[in-house]
Design an enzyme around this catalytic site. Structure first.
Site, PDB file in Angstrom:
ATOM      1  N   HIS A 205       0.970  -1.207  -0.018  1.00  0.00           N
ATOM      2  CA  HIS A 205       0.077  -0.021   0.072  1.00  0.00           C
ATOM      3  C   HIS A 205       0.981   1.107   0.060  1.00  0.00           C
ATOM      4  O   HIS A 205       0.866   1.988   0.925  1.00  0.00           O
ATOM      5  CB  HIS A 205      -1.044  -0.026   1.115  1.00  0.00           C
ATOM      6  CG  HIS A 205      -2.157  -0.891   1.003  1.00  0.00           C
ATOM      7  ND1 HIS A 205      -3.123  -0.304   0.088  1.00  0.00           N
ATOM      8  CD2 HIS A 205      -2.353  -2.094   1.476  1.00  0.00           C
ATOM      9  CE1 HIS A 205      -4.295  -1.416  -0.013  1.00  0.00           C
ATOM     10  NE2 HIS A 205      -3.524  -2.465   0.952  1.00  0.00           N
ATOM     11  N   HIS A 226       0.401  -8.128  -1.305  1.00  0.00           N
ATOM     12  CA  HIS A 226      -0.112  -8.328  -2.624  1.00  0.00           C
ATOM     13  C   HIS A 226       0.519  -7.631  -3.896  1.00  0.00           C
ATOM     14  O   HIS A 226       0.035  -6.464  -4.240  1.00  0.00           O
ATOM     15  CB  HIS A 226      -1.655  -7.994  -2.847  1.00  0.00           C
ATOM     16  CG  HIS A 226      -2.165  -6.658  -2.162  1.00  0.00           C
ATOM     17  ND1 HIS A 226      -1.580  -5.462  -2.075  1.00  0.00           N
ATOM     18  CD2 HIS A 226      -3.109  -6.613  -0.965  1.00  0.00           C
ATOM     19  CE1 HIS A 226      -2.114  -4.524  -1.444  1.00  0.00           C
ATOM     20  NE2 HIS A 226      -3.134  -5.162  -0.643  1.00  0.00           N
ATOM     21  N   GLY A 259      -6.749 -13.911 -11.474  1.00  0.00           N
ATOM     22  CA  GLY A 259      -7.028 -13.481 -12.720  1.00  0.00           C
ATOM     23  C   GLY A 259      -7.746 -12.062 -13.171  1.00  0.00           C
ATOM     24  O   GLY A 259      -8.014 -11.468 -14.355  1.00  0.00           O
ATOM     25  N   ASP A 284      -6.647 -12.721   0.057  1.00  0.00           N
ATOM     26  CA  ASP A 284      -7.090 -11.535   0.343  1.00  0.00           C
ATOM     27  C   ASP A 284      -8.481 -11.480   0.263  1.00  0.00           C
ATOM     28  O   ASP A 284      -9.293 -10.460   0.108  1.00  0.00           O
ATOM     29  CB  ASP A 284      -6.771 -10.326  -0.802  1.00  0.00           C
ATOM     30  CG  ASP A 284      -6.618  -8.676  -0.259  1.00  0.00           C
ATOM     31  OD1 ASP A 284      -7.111  -8.730   1.109  1.00  0.00           O
ATOM     32  OD2 ASP A 284      -6.787  -7.921  -1.018  1.00  0.00           O
ATOM     33  N   ALA A 317     -12.076  -4.213  -3.563  1.00  0.00           N
ATOM     34  CA  ALA A 317     -11.774  -4.234  -2.334  1.00  0.00           C
ATOM     35  C   ALA A 317     -11.829  -5.792  -1.747  1.00  0.00           C
ATOM     36  O   ALA A 317     -12.947  -6.561  -1.520  1.00  0.00           O
ATOM     37  CB  ALA A 317     -13.171  -3.747  -1.712  1.00  0.00           C
TER      38      ALA A 317
END
Length: 390
Positions: A205, A226, A259, A284, A317
């Protein structure tokens, strides 16, 4: 009562056994061999997976919820619900992952999760094969405003040692992983402090330059959150945090392989950069995982799920991805050997978190936590503590 599990192949993952036999007693592995090496115990129940492949069960270090439950509810019902769902999808252990919230809400969730994790030293539901919550991943509030994703901007905080210690104390030392943007003031100091407490630090982030990212690694950061998502884009004269993540051969790195978050071509580039030793699959996943389209919660955020994709205010999200699907997707997208891909979902997160003595490997004397995979790495069955998850 002994149970014998047979399969065409087994990845331990350090070795491969053909025509594998796993003998389990009281939830523990007592023997690993090929069928040619030993006779089957006469007093055992035999379960034959035939052409299936056995691999160590998975570990999800980045999951916010599933099955209609959010971990920040911090109730027994919510954690049991999440644990049951994850167990059915091949996950033996996980980190309950928070999202940026008010200070009061965060401290309340951390305190509640700490008590529940302490009570779950064994499976949270003794009557079922369920995933085990072993700690907390604190994602937020030490995140970049520019790359915050859906995290509420008014609730983001500048990192300080004092703030970290408030979270640490509320969580009773159960924080095992924290995400932090390395360009924030005091970030390197907090990274070093968290590392000294045994917490693994992940950079993400973030709109950091390469210099800030490298300083974070020097201070103790060991992973990236991520990869590609909520990160400064790669430029050939300004590689930024993403360039460092892909270039640093010692840094672990998460990826969401649904994907949607990252396209298959970029997943292949990620695989070439991080390889079997440092890539980590995560979901996530949020409360909508395993649920129909509709309106769900991510902490206090409202999330709309349509066609399985999660958005809040027009931004991604989280996901509805499950770890078994992440494995089969990664295998399909990259063509990487299934034994190596399975390790990205089990052995690598365990290694990064210092949990390799409990998760990510099949050995005599360990708990019988494994998945049974079919063609293309598709999950056929999940076995936890020697019991088949239903």
């Amino acid at each position: 009562m002994k149970t014998v599990f047979k399969a065409r192949k087994l990845f331990s993952p350090l070795e491969t056994l053909e025509q594998a036999v796993v003998v389990v007693e009281d939830g523990m592995i007592t023997s690993l061999s090929s069928q040619a090496e030993r006779d089957l115990p006469a007093d055992a129940e035999i379960i034959d997976f035939q052409d299936g492949v056995i691999a160590p069960a998975y570990f999800d270090q980045h999951v916010h919820g599933s099955g209609g439950f959010d971990v920040m509810e911090a109730t027994e019902e919510a954690l049991v619900g999440v644990s049951r769902f994850l167990g059915r999808h091949g996950v033996a252990g996980y980190l309950a992952t928070t999202v940026t919230a008010s200070m009061d809400a965060t401290l309340k969730s951390l305190s509640g999760l700490a008590r529940l994790i302490e009570a779950a030293q064994d499976r949270v539901d003794p009557g079922a094969a369920t995933a085990l919550p072993v700690g907390i991943h604190l994602e937020g509030p030490f995140l970049s405003h520019e790359k915050r994703g859906v995290h509420s901007p008014e609730l983001l905080l500048t990192p300080t040692v004092a703030l970290f210690d408030r979270f640490w104390q509320a969580a009773e030392g159960r924080i095992r992983l924290i995400t932090i943007a390395p360009e924030l003031p005091n970030a390197a100091e907090v990274i070093a402090h968290a590392t000294a407490r045994g917490v693994r630090v992940s950079i993400g982030h973030s709109n950091a330059t390469a210099e800030f990212a490298q300083a974070a690694i020097a201070a103790g950061a060991v992973s990236a959150t991520h990869t590609f998502n909520a990160m400064r884009q790669l430029e050939h004269r300004d590689p930024g945090i993403l360039g460092v993540v892909l270039d640093d051969g010692a840094l672990f790195a998460e990826i969401i392989c649904d994907g949607h978050h990252v396209m298959p071509m970029v997943v292949r580039l990620f695989w070439k950069a991080k390889g079997a030793g440092r890539a980590i699959l995560i979901t996530d996943g949020i409360s909508a995982s395993g649920m129909p389209d509709g309106l769900y919660k991510l902490g206090n955020l409202d999330v709309v799920v349509k066609d399985g994709q999660c958005t809040s205010g027009g931004s991604i999200a989280g996901s509805t991805l499950t770890m078994d699907r992440a494995v089969s997707n990664f295998h399909e997208f990259t063509g990487a050997p299934l034994a190596e891909v399975a390790g990205l979902a089990g052995r690598n997160p365990a290694r990064m978190l210092g949990l390799e003595d409990r998760f990510g490997s099949l050995e005599v004397g360990r708990r019988a936590d494994f998945v049974v995979l079919g063609e293309g790495g598709v999950l056929r069955e999940s076995v936890l503590d020697g019991r088949r998850a239903k």
